[in-house]
Scaffold this motif. Structure first.
Motif, short mmCIF file in Angstrom:
data_model
loop_
_atom_site.label_atom_id
_atom_site.label_comp_id
_atom_site.label_asym_id
_atom_site.label_seq_id
_atom_site.Cartn_x
_atom_site.Cartn_y
_atom_site.Cartn_z
N TYR A 162 8.79 2.18 -10.70
CA TYR A 162 10.08 2.79 -10.78
C TYR A 162 10.93 2.93 -9.51
CZ TYR A 162 13.06 6.93 -11.10
OH TYR A 162 14.21 7.87 -10.92
N LEU A 163 10.24 3.21 -8.40
CA LEU A 163 11.17 3.17 -7.00
C LEU A 163 11.40 1.92 -6.47
CD1 LEU A 163 8.90 6.09 -5.63
CD2 LEU A 163 11.09 6.27 -6.45
N THR A 164 10.82 0.80 -7.03
CA THR A 164 11.17 -0.33 -6.01
C THR A 164 12.58 -0.97 -6.49
OG1 THR A 164 8.71 -1.10 -6.49
CG2 THR A 164 10.37 -2.97 -5.97
N ASP A 165 13.10 -0.37 -7.35
CA ASP A 165 14.47 -1.01 -7.64
C ASP A 165 15.50 0.07 -6.89
OD1 ASP A 165 14.00 -3.10 -9.15
OD2 ASP A 165 14.14 -1.92 -11.30
N ILE A 166 15.00 1.25 -6.46
CA ILE A 166 16.09 2.17 -6.14
C ILE A 166 15.82 2.53 -4.37
CG2 ILE A 166 16.77 3.23 -8.10
CD1 ILE A 166 14.79 5.51 -7.62
N GLU A 167 14.78 1.81 -3.94
CA GLU A 167 14.43 2.00 -2.59
C GLU A 167 14.72 1.07 -1.49
OE1 GLU A 167 13.50 4.97 -1.08
OE2 GLU A 167 13.25 6.06 -2.79
N THR A 168 14.59 1.22 -0.46
CA THR A 168 14.84 0.27 0.71
C THR A 168 13.98 -0.70 0.76
OG1 THR A 168 13.91 1.63 2.13
CG2 THR A 168 15.90 2.18 1.91
N ILE A 169 14.32 -1.96 1.68
CA ILE A 169 13.62 -2.90 1.85
C ILE A 169 12.18 -2.42 2.42
CG2 ILE A 169 13.34 -5.05 3.12
CD1 ILE A 169 15.61 -5.81 1.37
N ALA A 170 12.20 -1.61 3.38
CA ALA A 170 10.93 -1.03 4.19
C ALA A 170 9.95 -0.55 3.19
CB ALA A 170 11.55 -0.03 4.99
N PHE A 171 10.62 0.30 2.07
CA PHE A 171 9.79 0.77 0.91
C PHE A 171 9.16 -0.47 0.35
CE2 PHE A 171 8.80 2.16 -3.25
CZ PHE A 171 8.04 3.35 -3.02
N PHE A 172 10.00 -1.34 -0.14
CA PHE A 172 9.58 -2.58 -0.95
C PHE A 172 8.45 -3.34 0.06
CE2 PHE A 172 9.81 -6.78 -2.32
CZ PHE A 172 9.51 -6.68 -3.58
N ALA A 173 8.31 -3.49 1.03
CA ALA A 173 7.53 -4.31 2.03
C ALA A 173 6.01 -3.46 1.85
CB ALA A 173 7.87 -4.40 3.42
N ARG A 174 5.98 -2.09 2.10
CA ARG A 174 4.82 -1.51 1.86
C ARG A 174 4.45 -1.52 0.37
NH1 ARG A 174 2.08 2.45 5.18
NH2 ARG A 174 3.06 1.18 6.68
N ALA A 175 5.18 -1.25 -0.47
CA ALA A 175 4.70 -1.26 -2.02
C ALA A 175 3.90 -2.50 -2.38
CB ALA A 175 6.12 -1.05 -2.88
N LYS A 176 4.68 -3.72 -1.85
CA LYS A 176 3.80 -4.89 -2.01
C LYS A 176 2.67 -4.81 -1.06
CE LYS A 176 4.55 -9.72 -1.15
NZ LYS A 176 5.42 -10.86 -0.53
N GLN A 177 2.37 -4.39 0.01
CA GLN A 177 0.83 -4.36 0.50
C GLN A 177 0.24 -3.06 -0.33
OE1 GLN A 177 1.87 -2.68 4.36
NE2 GLN A 177 2.27 -4.85 5.38
N VAL A 178 0.68 -2.21 -1.01
CA VAL A 178 -0.01 -1.38 -1.51
C VAL A 178 -0.81 -1.97 -3.12
CG1 VAL A 178 0.00 0.88 -2.94
CG2 VAL A 178 0.71 0.79 -0.30
N ARG A 179 0.20 -2.30 -3.45
CA ARG A 179 -0.15 -3.20 -4.78
C ARG A 179 -1.30 -4.35 -4.53
NH1 ARG A 179 5.87 -3.68 -6.15
NH2 ARG A 179 6.26 -2.75 -7.85
N GLN A 180 -1.20 -4.91 -3.52
CA GLN A 180 -2.61 -5.84 -3.00
C GLN A 180 -3.70 -5.06 -2.80
OE1 GLN A 180 -1.47 -9.23 -3.87
NE2 GLN A 180 -3.15 -9.27 -2.51
N GLN A 181 -3.49 -3.87 -2.03
CA GLN A 181 -4.66 -3.03 -1.99
C GLN A 181 -5.32 -2.54 -3.27
OE1 GLN A 181 -3.64 -0.06 0.83
NE2 GLN A 181 -5.56 1.38 -0.05
N LEU A 182 -4.37 -2.10 -4.17
CA LEU A 182 -4.88 -1.68 -5.45
C LEU A 182 -5.44 -2.74 -6.54
CD1 LEU A 182 -1.79 0.83 -6.15
CD2 LEU A 182 -4.31 1.40 -5.36
N LYS A 183 -5.11 -3.99 -6.34
CA LYS A 183 -5.67 -4.89 -7.10
C LYS A 183 -7.41 -4.90 -6.87
CE LYS A 183 -2.08 -8.29 -7.38
NZ LYS A 183 -1.41 -9.77 -7.00
N LYS A 184 -7.77 -4.55 -5.79
CA LYS A 184 -9.33 -4.32 -5.58
C LYS A 184 -9.89 -3.47 -6.72
CE LYS A 184 -8.45 -5.52 -0.82
NZ LYS A 184 -8.69 -5.10 0.53
N PHE A 185 -9.46 -2.61 -7.06
CA PHE A 185 -10.00 -1.49 -8.08
C PHE A 185 -9.52 -1.84 -9.51
CE2 PHE A 185 -9.16 0.29 -3.97
CZ PHE A 185 -10.10 0.54 -3.52
N LYS A 186 -10.40 -2.11 -10.34
CA LYS A 186 -10.24 -1.98 -11.92
C LYS A 186 -10.19 -0.86 -12.38
CE LYS A 186 -10.81 -6.56 -11.50
NZ LYS A 186 -9.76 -7.40 -11.59
#
Length: 186
Positions: A162-186
Motif C-alpha cells: 500500500y505504501l510503496t506507491d505513496i512513499e519516497t525512494i528511501a522508503f522503497f529501498a528499505r521496503a525491498k530489503q524487508v521483502r527479501q528478509q520476509l521471504k525466509k518465513f513461510k
C-alpha cells in the motif's frame, strides 16, 4: 550530571557539532538514563531530539548499562510525539530486535511483550505525517519481530504494498530489503 544541568547543556547552541558535543557529554559524565528518557519528552523539540539521540548512542555503545531501561522505553513509546525523538525510539527498537543484536538485547527480547509496541509501529508506519526515517525503522522493527510473531508478515507485506506507491525512494529501498528478509518465513 544533574538533570537540570543536562537540559541546559542540551539547550546550548551546537550548530554542526551536535554529535561531537553530545558524545562528549555522554563520555565525560555518568548520565542517568531515566533522566534522558524524561528529557526526550521535553517541550523544546531540540532538547528532546538530542536526549533521544543520546539514548540511541548509549543503547548501541553500552548495552549492559542500557538494557534495564528497554522496558521503560517500550512503555513510553506510544506517548512520544516529537517526530525527531520518534525516529530514535524506533531505531532503538529496530536495533533491539535485529538478528545481529547484542547478546544482552537478544536475551532481554525473549522476555518482552512486544504486542503493544507492534500496534504503535503499525500505526506510525501508515501515518501520512510521519518522517520517512521513522517509518523505515518501524518497518524494519516489524520485520525483525516476524520470527516471534508470524502473523506480522502478511500484514506488513500488505502495508508495504500500500505504501510503496505513496512513499519516497528511501522508503522503497528499505521496503525491498524487508521483502527479501520476509521471504525466509513461510
Amino acid at each position: 550530571m544533574e538533570k537540570e544541568e543536562l537540559i541546559a547543556r542540551l539547550d546550548a547552541p551546537m550548530k554542526f557539532q551536535m554529535v561531537a558535543n553530545s558524545t562528549a557529554i555522554i563520555e565525560s559524565h555518568d548520565l542517568d538514563i531515566n533522566d534522558l528518557l524524561g528529557i526526550s519528552f521535553h517541550k523544546k523539540k531540540e532538547i528532546a531530539f538530542r536526549a533521544a539521540w543520546m539514548l540511541e548512542y548509549i543503547m548501541i555503545n553500552r548495552p549492559a548499562q542500557f538494557s534495564p531501561f528497554i522496558p521503560k522505553l517500550l512503555e513510553l513509546l506510544p506517548a512520544q510525539k516529537n517526530p525527531s525523538a520518534m525516529r530514535h525510539y524506533t531505531k532503538i527498537i529496530a536495533l533491539l530486535t535485529a538478528r545481529n543484536a547484542d547478546p544482552v538485547y537478544k536475551e532481554l527480547s525473549k522476555t518482552l511483550d512486544f504486542d503493544p509496541v507492534i500496534e504503535v509501529l503499525f500505526t506510525w508506519l501508515v501515518d501520512t505525517e510521519m518522517l520517512v526515517a521513522t517509518k523505515v525503522h518501524c518497518m524494519q522493527s516489524l520485520a525483525n519481530l516476524v520470527p516471534r510473531y508470524v502473523w506480522i508478515k502478511d500484514d506488513l507485506l500488505e502495508t508495504i504494498d500500500y505504501l510503496t506507491d505513496i512513499e519516497t525512494i528511501a522508503f522503497f529501498a528499505r521496503a525491498k530489503q524487508v521483502r527479501q528478509q520476509l521471504k525466509k518465513f513461510k
